[in-house]
Design a protein around this motif. Sequence first.
Motif, PDB file in Angstrom:
ATOM      1  N   VAL A  29      21.622-104.756 -37.518  1.00 57.55           N
ATOM      2  CA  VAL A  29      22.938-104.428 -36.961  1.00 57.55           C
ATOM      3  C   VAL A  29      23.470-103.120 -37.554  1.00 57.55           C
ATOM      4  CG1 VAL A  29      25.365-105.123 -36.849  1.00 57.55           C
ATOM      5  CG2 VAL A  29      23.570-106.817 -36.471  1.00 57.55           C
ATOM      6  N   THR A  30      23.979-102.276 -36.666  1.00 62.55           N
ATOM      7  CA  THR A  30      24.731-101.097 -37.071  1.00 62.55           C
ATOM      8  C   THR A  30      26.141-101.213 -36.497  1.00 62.55           C
ATOM      9  OG1 THR A  30      22.788 -99.651 -37.117  1.00 62.55           O
ATOM     10  CG2 THR A  30      24.933 -98.578 -36.924  1.00 62.55           C
ATOM     11  N   VAL A  31      27.139-100.970 -37.339  1.00 64.67           N
ATOM     12  CA  VAL A  31      28.538-100.987 -36.902  1.00 64.67           C
ATOM     13  C   VAL A  31      29.036 -99.550 -36.901  1.00 64.67           C
ATOM     14  CG1 VAL A  31      30.851-101.864 -37.333  1.00 64.67           C
ATOM     15  CG2 VAL A  31      28.860-103.298 -37.845  1.00 64.67           C
ATOM     16  N   PHE A  32      29.387 -99.072 -35.719  1.00 65.44           N
ATOM     17  CA  PHE A  32      29.891 -97.710 -35.532  1.00 65.44           C
ATOM     18  C   PHE A  32      31.407 -97.780 -35.429  1.00 65.44           C
ATOM     19  CE2 PHE A  32      30.840 -94.427 -32.101  1.00 65.44           C
ATOM     20  CZ  PHE A  32      30.895 -93.351 -32.974  1.00 65.44           C
ATOM     21  N   HIS A  33      32.114 -97.221 -36.415  1.00 64.53           N
ATOM     22  CA  HIS A  33      33.574 -97.359 -36.446  1.00 64.53           C
ATOM     23  C   HIS A  33      34.188 -96.186 -37.194  1.00 64.53           C
ATOM     24  CE1 HIS A  33      33.728 -98.804 -40.734  1.00 64.53           C
ATOM     25  NE2 HIS A  33      32.449 -99.029 -40.460  1.00 64.53           N
ATOM     26  N   ARG A  34      35.510 -96.069 -37.074  1.00 62.49           N
ATOM     27  CA  ARG A  34      36.217 -94.936 -37.661  1.00 62.49           C
ATOM     28  C   ARG A  34      36.527 -95.120 -39.143  1.00 62.49           C
ATOM     29  NH1 ARG A  34      41.096 -94.166 -33.453  1.00 62.49           N
ATOM     30  NH2 ARG A  34      41.157 -96.412 -33.831  1.00 62.49           N
ATOM     31  N   GLY A  35      36.384 -96.340 -39.632  1.00 55.18           N
ATOM     32  CA  GLY A  35      36.680 -96.593 -41.033  1.00 55.18           C
ATOM     33  C   GLY A  35      38.150 -96.765 -41.326  1.00 55.18           C
ATOM     34  N   GLU A  36      38.965 -97.035 -40.301  1.00 56.55           N
ATOM     35  CA  GLU A  36      40.406 -97.192 -40.499  1.00 56.55           C
ATOM     36  C   GLU A  36      40.760 -98.575 -41.037  1.00 56.55           C
ATOM     37  OE1 GLU A  36      42.410 -96.214 -36.896  1.00 56.55           O
ATOM     38  OE2 GLU A  36      42.096 -94.061 -37.134  1.00 56.55           O
ATOM     39  N   HIS A  37      39.852 -99.527 -40.881  1.00 54.34           N
ATOM     40  CA  HIS A  37      40.074-100.882 -41.379  1.00 54.34           C
ATOM     41  C   HIS A  37      38.945-101.244 -42.337  1.00 54.34           C
ATOM     42  CE1 HIS A  37      43.205-101.441 -38.359  1.00 54.34           C
ATOM     43  NE2 HIS A  37      42.374-100.944 -37.474  1.00 54.34           N
ATOM     44  N   GLU A  38      39.281-101.976 -43.369  1.00 57.58           N
ATOM     45  CA  GLU A  38      38.284-102.382 -44.349  1.00 57.58           C
ATOM     46  C   GLU A  38      37.203-103.224 -43.673  1.00 57.58           C
ATOM     47  OE1 GLU A  38      37.990-104.810 -48.594  1.00 57.58           O
ATOM     48  OE2 GLU A  38      39.935-104.378 -47.673  1.00 57.58           O
ATOM     49  N   SER A  39      35.976-102.904 -43.914  1.00 52.09           N
ATOM     50  CA  SER A  39      34.884-103.631 -43.281  1.00 52.09           C
ATOM     51  C   SER A  39      34.577-104.914 -44.043  1.00 52.09           C
ATOM     52  CB  SER A  39      33.618-102.773 -43.215  1.00 52.09           C
ATOM     53  OG  SER A  39      32.519-103.556 -42.770  1.00 52.09           O
ATOM     54  N   PRO A  40      34.466-106.039 -43.334  1.00 55.41           N
ATOM     55  CA  PRO A  40      34.076-107.282 -44.002  1.00 55.41           C
ATOM     56  C   PRO A  40      32.606-107.276 -44.406  1.00 55.41           C
ATOM     57  CG  PRO A  40      34.237-107.629 -41.641  1.00 55.41           C
ATOM     58  CD  PRO A  40      34.738-106.241 -41.903  1.00 55.41           C
ATOM     59  N   PHE A  41      31.859-106.247 -43.978  1.00 56.57           N
ATOM     60  CA  PHE A  41      30.433-106.168 -44.275  1.00 56.57           C
ATOM     61  C   PHE A  41      30.114-105.044 -45.268  1.00 56.57           C
ATOM     62  CE2 PHE A  41      31.179-107.109 -39.718  1.00 56.57           C
ATOM     63  CZ  PHE A  41      30.891-108.467 -39.751  1.00 56.57           C
ATOM     64  N   ALA A  42      31.140-104.583 -45.975  1.00 57.74           N
ATOM     65  CA  ALA A  42      30.957-103.438 -46.867  1.00 57.74           C
ATOM     66  C   ALA A  42      29.887-103.701 -47.919  1.00 57.74           C
ATOM     67  CB  ALA A  42      32.283-103.094 -47.533  1.00 57.74           C
ATOM     68  N   ASP A  44      27.412-105.961 -47.502  1.00 61.37           N
ATOM     69  CA  ASP A  44      26.271-106.598 -46.847  1.00 61.37           C
ATOM     70  C   ASP A  44      25.215-105.539 -46.542  1.00 61.37           C
ATOM     71  OD1 ASP A  44      24.459-107.964 -45.285  1.00 61.37           O
ATOM     72  OD2 ASP A  44      25.974-108.946 -44.032  1.00 61.37           O
ATOM     73  N   GLU A  45      24.132-105.553 -47.309  1.00 65.38           N
ATOM     74  CA  GLU A  45      23.090-104.547 -47.135  1.00 65.38           C
ATOM     75  C   GLU A  45      22.369-104.689 -45.802  1.00 65.38           C
ATOM     76  OE1 GLU A  45      20.505-104.720 -50.459  1.00 65.38           O
ATOM     77  OE2 GLU A  45      22.015-104.002 -51.899  1.00 65.38           O
ATOM     78  N   ALA A  46      22.525-105.841 -45.150  1.00 67.06           N
ATOM     79  CA  ALA A  46      21.853-106.072 -43.869  1.00 67.06           C
ATOM     80  C   ALA A  46      22.603-105.431 -42.705  1.00 67.06           C
ATOM     81  CB  ALA A  46      21.695-107.566 -43.615  1.00 67.06           C
ATOM     82  N   VAL A  47      23.818-104.949 -42.966  1.00 64.59           N
ATOM     83  CA  VAL A  47      24.621-104.311 -41.918  1.00 64.59           C
ATOM     84  C   VAL A  47      24.798-102.840 -42.260  1.00 64.59           C
ATOM     85  CG1 VAL A  47      26.840-104.269 -40.719  1.00 64.59           C
ATOM     86  CG2 VAL A  47      25.829-106.459 -41.390  1.00 64.59           C
ATOM     87  N   ASP A  48      24.336-101.981 -41.366  1.00 64.61           N
ATOM     88  CA  ASP A  48      24.448-100.536 -41.553  1.00 64.61           C
ATOM     89  C   ASP A  48      25.778-100.060 -40.983  1.00 64.61           C
ATOM     90  OD1 ASP A  48      23.734 -97.966 -42.223  1.00 64.61           O
ATOM     91  OD2 ASP A  48      22.657 -97.612 -40.351  1.00 64.61           O
ATOM     92  N   HIS A  49      26.397 -99.075 -41.644  1.00 65.23           N
ATOM     93  CA  HIS A  49      27.669 -98.540 -41.175  1.00 65.23           C
ATOM     94  C   HIS A  49      27.497 -97.077 -40.787  1.00 65.23           C
ATOM     95  CE1 HIS A  49      30.460-101.849 -42.265  1.00 65.23           C
ATOM     96  NE2 HIS A  49      29.509-102.124 -43.141  1.00 65.23           N
ATOM     97  N   LEU A  50      28.065 -96.734 -39.641  1.00 70.66           N
ATOM     98  CA  LEU A  50      28.065 -95.351 -39.181  1.00 70.66           C
ATOM     99  C   LEU A  50      29.502 -94.979 -38.860  1.00 70.66           C
ATOM    100  CD1 LEU A  50      26.551 -92.786 -38.276  1.00 70.66           C
ATOM    101  CD2 LEU A  50      26.326 -93.837 -36.003  1.00 70.66           C
ATOM    102  N   ARG A  51      30.051 -94.027 -39.594  1.00 74.10           N
ATOM    103  CA  ARG A  51      31.431 -93.611 -39.362  1.00 74.10           C
ATOM    104  C   ARG A  51      31.479 -92.596 -38.228  1.00 74.10           C
ATOM    105  NH1 ARG A  51      34.836 -94.564 -43.813  1.00 74.10           N
ATOM    106  NH2 ARG A  51      34.181 -96.563 -44.718  1.00 74.10           N
TER     107      ARG A  51
END
Length: 329
Positions: A29-42, A44-51
């Motif tokens: 899983v990749t979550v593409f978001h602006r980073g305006e809200h704290e991520s519940p998966f911050a 979680d190494e299994a979830v990739d984040h793309l700002r």
Amino acid sequence: MTRHALFVGGTRFIGRRAVREFRDAGYDVTVFHRGEHESPFADDEAVDHLRGDRTDDGDLADAAARDPDVVVDLVAYQPRDVRTATRVFDDVDAYVYVSSGAAYGDEAVPKREGETALEPCTDDQATDDSGGTYGPRKAEGDRAVFAAAEAGVNAMSLRPCVVYGPHDYTRRFDYWVQRVANYDRVLIPGDGTNLWHRVSVENVARALRVVAEEGAPGEAYNVGDWTLQTLRETVETVADALGTDVDVVTAGHRELAAGGLEPSDFPLYRDPPHVLDTNKLRSLGWDPQAPTEAVAETVEATPERDADEAQQGPDRAAEERVLGVLDTL
């Protein structure tokens, strides 16, 4: 080979539950978001984040470069968002647009995909961001999905009714939990039989994965709890979850006026009824959660449920005036 799901949005209410649904099913899983809200998966190494900003074509192209198999679009609020996304993600196995039951323009009971007319949407409405144009904008997003599918994109739509459950930032359900938790008598507008179809966030998450895996391009799928509850039944289910009893008191327009109230002041009340036909989704293999289980989870997660005042709904003093009038009848 492990499949990859990209969520446009995904750090808040529906998204956080849907991400877990896909992760539990074995997706990367990749979550593409602006980073305006704290991520519940911050953590979680299994979830990739793309700002990034989904309205920036370059940022969206960066998301597409992650080569997802499935795209779940949770934050497409204007038709142009859908048109751009279906162009950028034109080669994915499934692009699932989260629409809304508010997209329907006719008050049919129930509302059926492909049969009940959608809201029209003017050019001005399409670029607006007010609550009054939400339904038309979602409807136009659906039409963008249909057009993309005709052009060969594996695009489809999911239409939830009012969503409730843990981490609901709208806090619409909190009002009823707090009233039941704090008072022996709970005031309900009308006669208690009002039907505004709701759906647990768990059921939406399950539906998103089923549609991504089994849905057909160009199709829209309603999602709502399989078993509907009237407003009275909802209050009684909340009471059961809290292990308490309440006296449900109903009041019509005349009685409510004693407290300066209208039926629409109460969260989750709607006239006329709003009911979605969910058989099409069920035919894909969707296995819905029961409302009793969903309400119990919601009650457990409701913040400040012992507080005197809910974030939404009438204040108790107005309700007490109505109850006082009813006691004299």
